[in-house]
Design an enzyme around this catalytic site. Sequence first.
Site, PDB file in Angstrom:
ATOM      1  N   LYS A   1       0.857  -1.190   0.000  1.00  0.00           N
ATOM      2  CA  LYS A   1       0.000   0.000   0.000  1.00  0.00           C
ATOM      3  C   LYS A   1       0.886   1.229   0.000  1.00  0.00           C
ATOM      4  CE  LYS A   1      -3.695   2.211   2.709  1.00  0.00           C
ATOM      5  NZ  LYS A   1      -4.610   2.044   3.860  1.00  0.00           N
TER       6      LYS A   1
ATOM      7  N   ASP B   1     -13.381   4.428  11.225  1.00  0.00           N
ATOM      8  CA  ASP B   1     -13.816   4.253   9.836  1.00  0.00           C
ATOM      9  C   ASP B   1     -14.365   2.846   9.627  1.00  0.00           C
ATOM     10  OD1 ASP B   1     -14.269   5.143   7.247  1.00  0.00           O
ATOM     11  OD2 ASP B   1     -12.271   4.603   6.534  1.00  0.00           O
TER      12      ASP B   1
END
Length: 305
Positions: A3, A109
């Site tokens: 990532k 989140d």
Amino acid sequence: VVKRILPHLADDARFRQMLIAEARIASKMSHANVCQVYELGETDGQLYIVMEYLEGVSILPLLRRASKAGTPLDLGLIAGVIQQTCDGLHYAHELRDRDGSYLGIIHRDVTPSNIYLLDSGVAKLLDFGIAKAKGASTQTQEGTVKGKYAYMSPEQLRGASIDRRVDLFALGVVLYEMLALRRLFQRNTDYLTFRAVMEQPIPDVRRYRPDIPDSVVNVVMHALERDPNSRFETARQLGSAVLDAMSPARLGTQGEISDFVESEFAPEIAKRSHQVASVVGRTGSGRATMPLLVHGDQDATDGDG
């Protein structure tokens, strides 16, 4: 999976600091229901995180498919997924540093795109990119809002001080949507979404799923209390309450969740696996640049297989 920050944002100090903060938080975790982060590195000025590769699908496409087909999700399946997610959340919330100090992690989140179902039947909590840890240098200032509005608690939207109970509210929204197969607070504009979260009555979930026991409705509404002091106090409490409320439906086992994922998404998973195998085969070394293959919605980050 690698990532990294998207190229046009790679030199932005804010995004670099967010990626570093995510790696520092996530690398402290080792739990079956949390996506494992292995390494934070930098090559030619490019920061990256190395994390485990997951075969499966997030809850988001699962909900979209079930909603489009008008096919309710099995209550046992829902209970199994929520219970595993609660296990991962509780672990993160309770995590302590090596010296025994409480880290105070809040995910902030928890959404359908950040709960991932592996083809093995394991549910994984993803993306601690905006997670808040006690004393962290990237700690969000009071009054700053981060997250996806339709899953944020009222106190989070107000920019007030928050604790782990914002994650329980968000998971309550996910639970509602898994039962109802429709969005709870999402509206056409941010303003209308804010109002829906803050003040509009929450429809009885039995309007969309009449077979739900009263005990399940009570759990959902308890998790969605606008006053955090009236919610569940821990993810473990929420998970236990879901299991107790859905006991007649029986908890979906890991094997049953695996069977469901493979029966519903086998072609997509196979296609993705073939893409990865093809690229790895071409490179020989297993290091190649390719589009993000897993881990749901991406904002400022990209992933390489």
